[in-house]
Motif scaffolding. Structure first.
Motif, PDB file in Angstrom:
ATOM      1  N   ALA A   1     -21.971   3.141   3.367  1.00 10.40           N
ATOM      2  CA  ALA A   1     -20.873   2.032   3.923  1.00 10.40           C
ATOM      3  C   ALA A   1     -20.023   1.649   2.736  1.00 10.40           C
ATOM      4  N   LEU A   2     -20.621   1.483   1.595  1.00  7.91           N
ATOM      5  CA  LEU A   2     -20.157   0.975   0.589  1.00  7.91           C
ATOM      6  C   LEU A   2     -18.678   1.973   0.092  1.00  7.91           C
ATOM      7  N   ALA A   3     -19.140   3.259   0.335  1.00 12.52           N
ATOM      8  CA  ALA A   3     -17.859   4.138  -0.083  1.00 12.52           C
ATOM      9  C   ALA A   3     -16.850   4.196   0.986  1.00 12.52           C
ATOM     10  N   ILE A   4     -17.125   3.839   2.304  1.00  8.69           N
ATOM     11  CA  ILE A   4     -16.198   3.692   3.266  1.00  8.69           C
ATOM     12  C   ILE A   4     -15.453   2.466   3.083  1.00  8.69           C
ATOM     13  N   ARG A   5     -16.081   1.342   2.620  1.00  9.61           N
ATOM     14  CA  ARG A   5     -15.111   0.182   2.597  1.00  9.61           C
ATOM     15  C   ARG A   5     -14.429   0.296   1.387  1.00  9.61           C
ATOM     16  N   MET A   6     -14.944   1.150   0.190  1.00  4.30           N
ATOM     17  CA  MET A   6     -13.772   1.280  -0.935  1.00  4.30           C
ATOM     18  C   MET A   6     -12.592   2.211  -0.755  1.00  4.30           C
ATOM     19  N   ALA A   7     -12.906   3.228   0.170  1.00  2.00           N
ATOM     20  CA  ALA A   7     -11.988   4.066   0.676  1.00  2.00           C
ATOM     21  C   ALA A   7     -10.824   3.178   1.470  1.00  2.00           C
ATOM     22  N   GLU A   8     -11.430   2.408   2.463  1.00  4.04           N
ATOM     23  CA  GLU A   8     -10.554   1.684   3.198  1.00  4.04           C
ATOM     24  C   GLU A   8      -9.643   0.729   2.345  1.00  4.04           C
ATOM     25  N   GLU A   9     -10.359   0.011   1.327  1.00  3.95           N
ATOM     26  CA  GLU A   9      -9.408  -0.955   0.154  1.00  3.95           C
ATOM     27  C   GLU A   9      -8.574  -0.206  -0.326  1.00  3.95           C
ATOM     28  N   GLN A  10      -8.877   1.049  -0.804  1.00  2.48           N
ATOM     29  CA  GLN A  10      -7.764   1.899  -1.579  1.00  2.48           C
ATOM     30  C   GLN A  10      -6.712   2.228  -0.591  1.00  2.48           C
ATOM     31  N   ARG A  11      -7.035   2.724   0.710  1.00  3.72           N
ATOM     32  CA  ARG A  11      -5.945   2.942   1.536  1.00  3.72           C
ATOM     33  C   ARG A  11      -5.077   1.548   1.670  1.00  3.72           C
ATOM     34  N   LEU A  12      -5.670   0.420   2.042  1.00  3.77           N
ATOM     35  CA  LEU A  12      -4.843  -0.668   2.020  1.00  3.77           C
ATOM     36  C   LEU A  12      -3.953  -0.900   0.883  1.00  3.77           C
ATOM     37  N   LEU A  13      -4.359  -0.850  -0.378  1.00  2.00           N
ATOM     38  CA  LEU A  13      -3.740  -1.175  -1.277  1.00  2.00           C
ATOM     39  C   LEU A  13      -2.604  -0.227  -1.483  1.00  2.00           C
ATOM     40  N   LEU A  14      -2.830   0.890  -1.269  1.00  4.36           N
ATOM     41  CA  LEU A  14      -1.649   1.900  -1.300  1.00  4.36           C
ATOM     42  C   LEU A  14      -0.730   1.764  -0.312  1.00  4.36           C
ATOM     43  N   GLU A  15      -1.024   1.341   0.965  1.00  8.86           N
ATOM     44  CA  GLU A  15      -0.045   0.751   1.974  1.00  8.86           C
ATOM     45  C   GLU A  15       0.615  -0.276   1.859  1.00  8.86           C
ATOM     46  N   LEU A  16       0.059  -1.396   1.013  1.00 12.90           N
ATOM     47  CA  LEU A  16       0.555  -2.718   0.598  1.00 12.90           C
ATOM     48  C   LEU A  16       1.633  -2.347  -0.464  1.00 12.90           C
ATOM     49  N   HIS A  17       1.403  -1.290  -1.489  1.00 15.18           N
ATOM     50  CA  HIS A  17       2.173  -0.990  -2.453  1.00 15.18           C
ATOM     51  C   HIS A  17       3.244  -0.361  -1.833  1.00 15.18           C
ATOM     52  N   GLN A  18       3.154   0.637  -1.152  1.00 17.41           N
ATOM     53  CA  GLN A  18       4.269   1.064  -0.355  1.00 17.41           C
ATOM     54  C   GLN A  18       5.224   0.323   0.292  1.00 17.41           C
ATOM     55  N   HIS A  19       4.637  -0.887   0.985  1.00 15.63           N
ATOM     56  CA  HIS A  19       5.432  -1.757   1.705  1.00 15.63           C
ATOM     57  C   HIS A  19       6.549  -2.830   0.516  1.00 15.63           C
ATOM     58  N   GLU A  20       5.510  -2.867  -0.480  1.00 14.73           N
ATOM     59  CA  GLU A  20       6.484  -3.773  -1.597  1.00 14.73           C
ATOM     60  C   GLU A  20       7.623  -2.848  -2.004  1.00 14.73           C
ATOM     61  N   LYS A  21       7.100  -1.724  -2.549  1.00 11.71           N
ATOM     62  CA  LYS A  21       8.235  -0.816  -2.859  1.00 11.71           C
ATOM     63  C   LYS A  21       9.484  -0.819  -1.901  1.00 11.71           C
ATOM     64  N   LEU A  22       9.069  -0.621  -0.807  1.00 12.56           N
ATOM     65  CA  LEU A  22      10.168  -0.445   0.378  1.00 12.56           C
ATOM     66  C   LEU A  22      10.986  -1.741   0.571  1.00 12.56           C
ATOM     67  N   ALA A  23      10.332  -2.756   0.422  1.00 20.82           N
ATOM     68  CA  ALA A  23      11.062  -3.992   0.796  1.00 20.82           C
ATOM     69  C   ALA A  23      12.056  -4.306  -0.587  1.00 20.82           C
ATOM     70  N   GLY A  24      11.540  -4.076  -1.883  1.00 17.27           N
ATOM     71  CA  GLY A  24      12.376  -4.010  -2.994  1.00 17.27           C
ATOM     72  C   GLY A  24      13.603  -3.276  -2.825  1.00 17.27           C
ATOM     73  N   MET A  25      13.285  -1.792  -2.575  1.00 19.52           N
ATOM     74  CA  MET A  25      14.309  -1.100  -2.500  1.00 19.52           C
ATOM     75  C   MET A  25      15.219  -1.511  -1.569  1.00 19.52           C
ATOM     76  N   GLY A  26      14.784  -1.909  -0.349  1.00 18.32           N
ATOM     77  CA  GLY A  26      15.815  -2.363   0.643  1.00 18.32           C
ATOM     78  C   GLY A  26      16.704  -3.250   0.430  1.00 18.32           C
ATOM     79  N   ARG A  27      16.185  -4.135  -0.705  1.00 16.76           N
ATOM     80  CA  ARG A  27      17.096  -5.525  -1.061  1.00 16.76           C
ATOM     81  C   ARG A  27      18.234  -4.848  -1.790  1.00 16.76           C
ATOM     82  N   VAL A  28      17.966  -3.902  -2.821  1.00 15.71           N
ATOM     83  CA  VAL A  28      18.814  -3.273  -3.643  1.00 15.71           C
ATOM     84  C   VAL A  28      19.862  -2.419  -3.158  1.00 15.71           C
ATOM     85  N   VAL A  29      19.055  -1.650  -1.949  1.00 15.20           N
ATOM     86  CA  VAL A  29      20.208  -0.676  -1.255  1.00 15.20           C
ATOM     87  C   VAL A  29      21.166  -1.478  -0.458  1.00 15.20           C
ATOM     88  N   ALA A  30      20.608  -2.527   0.262  1.00 13.53           N
ATOM     89  CA  ALA A  30      21.571  -3.224   1.049  1.00 13.53           C
ATOM     90  C   ALA A  30      22.660  -3.907   0.205  1.00 13.53           C
TER      91      ALA A  30
END
Length: 245
Positions: A1-30
């Motif tokens: 259960a702990l391994a599953i929670r850690m994997a899910e946290e990692q996935r969410l952190l990666l997804e958040l990082h991608q969204h932040e990267k996307l938002a930052g690039m969107g502002r620059v490109v626009a």
């Protein structure tokens, strides 16, 4: 259960990082896209006009102008790729027949397939439509991009196999598997191919597969890249199935 929670946290952190990267690039490109696209449009249209004038009288100048025109068009496509990745179109939601969208993309790819002597094999559940709720135009672009990449990777002669199936667990999903007979993905880089701006192609922007991934994710689907055991690249797309049209 702990391994599953850690994997899910990692996935969410990666997804958040991608969204932040996307938002930052969107502002620059626009902020810069308008300034870049307008001069490129003027350069491209002016070069095209001058090519027609110089074609019969000055072949050397004509070749130089053609190079200017081609490069301006290439840069314009690059800017469009930046915009498409940084500021995706608003998603429409309508019944979409996956098989019909793939057929449409193959029709457009037809001349290239013929010129390169590349065959297409379609297998799996082909007797009835496989429906998803989504944006037909965006899904078309995603599938076209995947198949175009496969065609380019195979070069001359090869086979592109497209397998359609249903996955029943944990919910009803549509699985589209693209398999080509090319050299496959570079094993040392396969984990980076969905990262924006990473490319192994000379002159590539590194946004083709990230755009595809963004489109599939926006449809609550998943995209996975792998090399087949018998050689060649595999691209797996899984999308939630709609009950009907």
């Amino acid at each position: 259960a702990l391994a599953i929670r850690m994997a899910e946290e990692q996935r969410l952190l990666l997804e958040l990082h991608q969204h932040e990267k996307l938002a930052g690039m969107g502002r620059v490109v626009a902020s810069i896209a308008h300034e870049i696209r307008n001069p490129l449009g003027i350069i491209s249209s002016s070069a095209e006009l001058l090519i027609k004038r110089a074609a019969k009288t000055d072949p050397i100048t004509s070749r130089i102008l053609q190079a200017i025109y081609d490069e301006a068009r290439r840069l314009s496509r690059t800017v469009s790729d930046f915009l498409d990745y940084a500021r995706p179109k608003q998603l429409k939601s309508e019944p979409a027949d996956i098989g019909a969208i793939i057929s449409q993309a193959l029709t457009f790819l037809g001349p290239d397939l013929t010129d390169r002597d590349i065959g297409v094999v379609r297998s799996g559940e082909l007797d009835a439509p496989l429906w998803v709720m989504g944006d037909k135009d965006l899904l078309y672009r995603a599938f076209y991009n995947v198949m175009s990449n496969a065609v380019q990777a195979m070069g001359n002669a090869g086979t592109l196999t497209i397998h359609l199936s249903r996955l029943r667990e944990p919910e009803s999903m549509v699985h589209i598997l693209f398999h080509d007979t090319g050299p496959g993905f570079p094993a040392e880089n396969i984990s980076q191919l969905l990262d924006p701006f990473f490319t192994t192609k000379e002159g590539g922007t590194g946004l083709g597969l990230p755009i595809v991934n963004s489109i599939i994710n926006s449809h609550r689907g998943t995209l996975a890249l792998a090399n087949a055991e018998d050689g060649g690249a595999q691209v797996s797309v899984i999308l939630p199935e709609a009950t009907s049209a």
